[in-house]
Scaffold this motif. Structure first.
Motif, PDB file in Angstrom:
ATOM      1  N   TRP A   1      70.354  75.427  54.856  1.00 46.07           N
ATOM      2  CA  TRP A   1      71.135  74.817  55.894  1.00 46.07           C
ATOM      3  C   TRP A   1      70.993  75.639  57.322  1.00 46.07           C
ATOM      4  N   PRO A   2      69.921  75.601  57.810  1.00 48.13           N
ATOM      5  CA  PRO A   2      69.792  76.562  59.004  1.00 48.13           C
ATOM      6  C   PRO A   2      70.731  75.579  60.380  1.00 48.13           C
ATOM      7  N   SER A   3      70.651  76.526  61.271  1.00 46.95           N
ATOM      8  CA  SER A   3      71.630  75.771  62.345  1.00 46.95           C
ATOM      9  C   SER A   3      71.040  74.621  62.959  1.00 46.95           C
ATOM     10  N   ASN A   4      70.119  74.368  62.770  1.00 48.89           N
ATOM     11  CA  ASN A   4      69.054  73.289  63.244  1.00 48.89           C
ATOM     12  C   ASN A   4      69.467  71.914  62.587  1.00 48.89           C
ATOM     13  N   ILE A   5      70.442  71.930  61.532  1.00 49.94           N
ATOM     14  CA  ILE A   5      70.659  70.883  60.708  1.00 49.94           C
ATOM     15  C   ILE A   5      71.722  70.050  61.615  1.00 49.94           C
TER      16      ILE A   5
ATOM     17  N   ALA B   1      78.896  69.337  65.145  1.00 51.47           N
ATOM     18  CA  ALA B   1      78.175  67.912  64.739  1.00 51.47           C
ATOM     19  C   ALA B   1      78.216  67.413  63.329  1.00 51.47           C
ATOM     20  N   ILE B   2      77.806  68.418  62.509  1.00 46.76           N
ATOM     21  CA  ILE B   2      78.126  68.365  60.980  1.00 46.76           C
ATOM     22  C   ILE B   2      79.464  67.930  60.480  1.00 46.76           C
ATOM     23  N   GLN B   3      80.633  68.763  61.265  1.00 47.24           N
ATOM     24  CA  GLN B   3      81.826  68.354  60.989  1.00 47.24           C
ATOM     25  C   GLN B   3      82.297  66.875  61.505  1.00 47.24           C
TER      26      GLN B   3
END
Length: 182
Positions: free
Chosen positions: A22-26, A62-64
């Motif tokens: 799960w690198p930050s570009n996810i 953005a993921i949250q």
């Protein structure tokens, strides 16, 4: 049909990011995953991937937000509340949390949050009317009619909230009819 093909490509990309830890570009694909899942009705497929990424990357907004959205649409309100709690505090986040607390039947928490922060949010926020409606219903559930009456008075005094007031009346009627059947 093209969106279904794109969905498969999105899943390949997300699974590749998963294998990479799960690198930050996810964060760049989280909203695409969520939006496409909602359009195609694939929320249940996206939910575990977003949940895992959100726990792995708790500081990526953005993921949250994507997880909160998908979890809400999947009626997984505890998970939506967790994702909401990992986001920076804003008026909009607070109003969404009021809604989620009501939907989770956490009426005392819903009322407390709306009373302490939600009622002071900007009335121009798109969630304000809906959050207020649900806070009123939660207040009535825990017999805080004083607060329900106070908050409802804003609907009555402001013509901008006539639609929300009508919705509140509808939900009250519906709830009374459901109780009468029991």
């Amino acid at each position: 049909n093209l969106l279904r093909v794109a969905w498969q490509d999105i899943l390949v990309a997300v699974r590749s990011l998963r294998l990479s830890g799960w690198p930050s570009n996810i964060e760049f694909i989280a909203d695409i995953l969520a939006g496409t899942a909602l359009i195609l009705g694939k929320q249940r497929d996206a939910l575990p991937l977003l949940s895992e990424a959100a726990v792995s990357r708790p500081n990526l907004l953005a993921i949250q937000v994507a997880l909160e959205t998908i979890a809400t649409h999947s009626h997984e309100f505890p998970l939506a509340l967790e994702a909401n709690a990992r986001q920076p505090e804003t008026e909009s986040r607070t109003l969404r949390r009021v809604v989620l607390l009501h939907m989770s039947a956490k009426h005392a928490e819903c009322v407390s949050l709306f009373q302490s922060k939600g009622q002071m949010a900007s009335v121009s926020d798109p969630m304000f009317g809906f959050a207020t409606t649900l806070a009123i219903l939660s207040a009535e559930r825990i017999v805080r009619t004083d607060l329900a009456t106070k908050w409802e008075s804003h609907f009555i005094s402001d013509p901008e909230f006539a639609v929300r007031h009508a919705l509140l009346k509808f939900w009250r009627t519906t709830n009374k009819n459901l109780l009468a059947r029991d």
